[in-house]
Design a protein around this motif. Sequence first.
Motif, PDB file in Angstrom:
ATOM      1  N   CYS A  28      -7.786 -11.958  28.344  1.00 50.91           N
ATOM      2  CA  CYS A  28      -8.146 -13.375  28.525  1.00 50.91           C
ATOM      3  C   CYS A  28      -9.583 -13.524  28.060  1.00 50.91           C
ATOM      4  CB  CYS A  28      -7.963 -13.813  29.977  1.00 50.91           C
ATOM      5  SG  CYS A  28      -8.623 -12.687  31.210  1.00 50.91           S
TER       6      CYS A  28
ATOM      7  N   LYS B  77      -1.140  -9.802  32.747  1.00 57.68           N
ATOM      8  CA  LYS B  77      -1.300  -9.309  34.114  1.00 57.68           C
ATOM      9  C   LYS B  77      -0.497  -8.023  34.336  1.00 57.68           C
ATOM     10  CE  LYS B  77      -2.236 -13.881  36.045  1.00 57.68           C
ATOM     11  NZ  LYS B  77      -1.809 -14.941  36.991  1.00 57.68           N
ATOM     12  N   LYS B  78       0.691  -7.976  33.760  1.00 62.27           N
ATOM     13  CA  LYS B  78       1.498  -6.754  33.882  1.00 62.27           C
ATOM     14  C   LYS B  78       0.821  -5.603  33.140  1.00 62.27           C
ATOM     15  CE  LYS B  78       6.080  -8.839  34.506  1.00 62.27           C
ATOM     16  NZ  LYS B  78       7.443  -8.985  33.923  1.00 62.27           N
TER      17      LYS B  78
ATOM     18  N   LYS C 248      -1.909  -4.198  35.224  1.00 61.56           N
ATOM     19  CA  LYS C 248      -1.358  -3.427  36.339  1.00 61.56           C
ATOM     20  C   LYS C 248      -0.966  -2.026  35.868  1.00 61.56           C
ATOM     21  CE  LYS C 248       2.113  -3.526  40.012  1.00 61.56           C
ATOM     22  NZ  LYS C 248       3.254  -4.269  40.613  1.00 61.56           N
TER      23      LYS C 248
ATOM     24  N   ASP D 199      -3.837  -8.413  41.352  1.00 58.16           N
ATOM     25  CA  ASP D 199      -2.664  -8.746  40.542  1.00 58.16           C
ATOM     26  C   ASP D 199      -2.882  -9.962  39.650  1.00 58.16           C
ATOM     27  OD1 ASP D 199      -1.251  -6.639  41.546  1.00 58.16           O
ATOM     28  OD2 ASP D 199      -0.305  -7.791  43.156  1.00 58.16           O
ATOM     29  N   ASP D 200      -3.940 -10.745  39.898  1.00 58.53           N
ATOM     30  CA  ASP D 200      -4.221 -11.918  39.072  1.00 58.53           C
ATOM     31  C   ASP D 200      -5.106 -11.584  37.874  1.00 58.53           C
ATOM     32  OD1 ASP D 200      -2.743 -13.646  40.673  1.00 58.53           O
ATOM     33  OD2 ASP D 200      -4.434 -13.997  42.029  1.00 58.53           O
ATOM     34  N   SER D 201      -5.473 -10.335  37.745  1.00 61.54           N
ATOM     35  CA  SER D 201      -6.389  -9.940  36.668  1.00 61.54           C
ATOM     36  C   SER D 201      -5.688  -9.864  35.325  1.00 61.54           C
ATOM     37  CB  SER D 201      -7.022  -8.578  36.973  1.00 61.54           C
ATOM     38  OG  SER D 201      -7.867  -8.647  38.090  1.00 61.54           O
ATOM     39  N   CYS D 202      -6.389 -10.352  34.305  1.00 60.06           N
ATOM     40  CA  CYS D 202      -5.942 -10.125  32.931  1.00 60.06           C
ATOM     41  C   CYS D 202      -7.013  -9.328  32.194  1.00 60.06           C
ATOM     42  CB  CYS D 202      -5.633 -11.432  32.220  1.00 60.06           C
ATOM     43  SG  CYS D 202      -6.972 -12.627  32.233  1.00 60.06           S
TER      44      CYS D 202
ATOM     45  N   ASP E  27       2.929  -9.792  28.830  1.00 58.90           N
ATOM     46  CA  ASP E  27       2.316 -10.390  30.017  1.00 58.90           C
ATOM     47  C   ASP E  27       0.990  -9.681  30.298  1.00 58.90           C
ATOM     48  OD1 ASP E  27       1.501 -11.085  32.603  1.00 58.90           O
ATOM     49  OD2 ASP E  27       3.554 -11.376  33.291  1.00 58.90           O
TER      50      ASP E  27
ATOM     51  N   ARG F 129      -8.975  -3.441  38.422  1.00 57.10           N
ATOM     52  CA  ARG F 129      -8.733  -4.883  38.269  1.00 57.10           C
ATOM     53  C   ARG F 129      -9.521  -5.617  39.347  1.00 57.10           C
ATOM     54  NH1 ARG F 129      -2.584  -5.530  39.023  1.00 57.10           N
ATOM     55  NH2 ARG F 129      -2.937  -3.813  40.496  1.00 57.10           N
TER      56      ARG F 129
END
Length: 335
Positions: A245, A203-204, A207, A221-224, A201, A217
């Motif tokens: 991404c 995003k995880k 984090k 929390d929406d960051s990739c 994941d 980020r």
Amino acid sequence: MNKVKYVVMALLAIAFFFPPAYASANTPTLYVNNKAVPANEGVPYVKNQSTYIPIAAIAKRMGDQVSFDKEDLTLVVKQKNGKVIEFQAGRNYAMIDGKAEYLVWKTEKGVKYPTSHIAQLKNNVFYVPAAFVRDVMKYPLVVKNVNGKRVVYVGQLPKETPKPTKPTKPTKPTTDPDEKAKQEFLSSWTPPKIKSKMTNDPKKNMKILDEELGLYRRSGDDSCGASFNPFSKSDFVWSFYVSECTGIDGVDLEIVIKSWRGNRWNPEFYKTPYILEQVFKFYELPQVYDILYRGIEKGENVDDKVGKWLTFGKRKVLIRDGKQGIIQVKNLYQR
């Protein structure tokens, strides 16, 4: 004369509307001859990878005379040795006894050239690059990281400088100012270690890099994707960027390295290779870090590894540039 003044005022307007970034958690502290300088007389900051310091507050405490002309935005320092140094806001040089001297010089591949760093007037405080103050004005000056805080010392070091909690052993003594700054900085900074394993994941993963290695980020929390700023959690000044991404067909991960090394004025950038080592460990690609380390840090010839897709298990890795560092990874989640 009026034309020059208009140009200077335009430059100051730009500086006002686009001020330098201040590290909120690591705002530099200034000491001159063992005494802290009040913040209302100026607080050092970093802009364009150069540390700026309030010259009037420093020069007066070093026993020199200071005068300021509001009309021409000119500050003059008369040193005890008789030297007269004139700064003007917006100029990238100073006049020393009538002769021009650039504020900051840079050397690349044996060629020395002046930079565009200028004297700046901010909140009625006159700032100049620390490099000029130390190398030309000959004020003893060092920048240290003390318990996570960036501190600028001019003159004598404070007698009760806080000691780092977990110092590392410095390497062999050196006369090179940049290498000396590196040793001093690394002796007071403990690199973080990655503890978690990479997930599938993005995003995880961002984090984890945020919480364990201090990457930033931008979208929370929406960051990739995430960037590393050695001064604070922001993307104003970053040394490398990680993205899952990428927008590139077939590429699951891209790492772009902008600044690998630090210097005597910005030793925080010496953090970069240590944090990157943990990032590549997190992505289970320590072999790639080894190639970059040998090419960038050691200056070894790694041309046979650059510009072509390398295979590591089920993954494909492209090192596009072995000197700066642009890395792309395919099949990231197939390991």
